[in-house]
Design a protein around this motif. Structure first.
Motif, mmCIF file in Angstrom:
data_model
loop_
_atom_site.group_PDB
_atom_site.id
_atom_site.type_symbol
_atom_site.label_atom_id
_atom_site.label_comp_id
_atom_site.label_asym_id
_atom_site.label_seq_id
_atom_site.Cartn_x
_atom_site.Cartn_y
_atom_site.Cartn_z
ATOM 1 N N LEU A 173 0.841 -1.185 0.000
ATOM 2 C CA LEU A 173 0.000 0.000 0.000
ATOM 3 C C LEU A 173 0.883 1.244 0.000
ATOM 4 N N GLU B 259 -1.891 5.179 2.724
ATOM 5 C CA GLU B 259 -2.807 4.054 2.883
ATOM 6 C C GLU B 259 -2.334 3.117 3.982
ATOM 7 N N SER C 85 -3.074 4.586 7.447
ATOM 8 C CA SER C 85 -4.513 4.481 7.696
ATOM 9 C C SER C 85 -4.897 3.042 8.020
#
Length: 217
Positions: free
Chosen positions: A200, A204, A207
């Motif tokens: 990712l 991302e 998160s």
């Protein structure tokens, strides 16, 4: 013996990590010496949070499972001092960590304290958000199999001043440091690039880690 090893031997005679020579293996201590002078650290971990990102509680949980209780305090102290000394350097190294999703999903320390792992995950996010030099990427389960599953944990160190690169391979208490023209260094370079392509993005990933931490409440 190449230039990297000569510099490492000289540094070990006077550096802070020599205080731990009776508590950890010479191979591990040699790696710490190399790491202390690196300009870039790239690491892939399929199973555990990298030592340079661990909280004290997480480090203690791993040490309880892996090591002689008599050496636990020294091992944890060494991991924390590695973090502190690297990030207090006038020019801290760039640190790039790629982790398999399994690393953040495993609820390490849950039998001692359920907050250890979510606290660890939030700590990682905080560290990466505070420093442009630290980059954390997650390879999600959704990509399926990837080369890191076969390669296992490894670290690549880069140095300024034209010194060669170094590969460190770790499996439990076994440590191997590879320098010079060894073809494994270029092989692992290629593998690290391939693993990054499956990961990712940095935003991302942070998160994702936060969501996993929230799910561990």
């Amino acid at each position: 013996m190449d230039e990297l090893h000569r510099l490492n031997q000289g540094a070990r005679a006077k550096a802070w990590w020599s205080d731990f020579k009776n508590d950890v293996s010479n191979a591990y201590l040699a790696y710490v010496g190399f790491e202390a002078g690196a300009s870039e650290i790239r690491q892939f971990q399929p199973l555990a949070i990298p030592g340079l990102l661990q909280t004290q509680a997480y480090a203690e949980s791993l040490a309880h499972a892996e090591h002689d209780p008599d050496a636990l305090d020294s091992l944890v102290k060494l991991r924390l001092m590695r973090q502190e000394t690297l990030r207090q350097r006038s020019t801290p190294p760039r640190e790039i960590f790629v982790l398999d999703e399994a690393v953040v999903r495993r609820h390490v320390g849950v039998r001692r304290d359920r907050t250890i792992m979510p606290t660890q995950l939030r700590h990682m996010v905080s560290v990466a958000e505070r420093s442009e030099q630290i980059n954390i990427r997650i390879v999600p389960f959704s990509v399926g199999s990837h080369i890191g599953m076969l390669r296992g944990a490894f670290t690549l160190l880069k140095f300024d001043s034209g010194l060669g690169e170094l590969l460190h391979i770790e499996c439990g208490d076994l440590h191997e440091t590879v320098t010079g023209e060894d073809p494994r260094i270029s092989d692992v370079h290629a593998d690290f690039k391939a693993i990054l392509e499956e990961a990712l993005s940095p935003a991302e990933s942070l998160s994702f880690i936060t969501d996993v931490a929230d799910g561990m409440r």
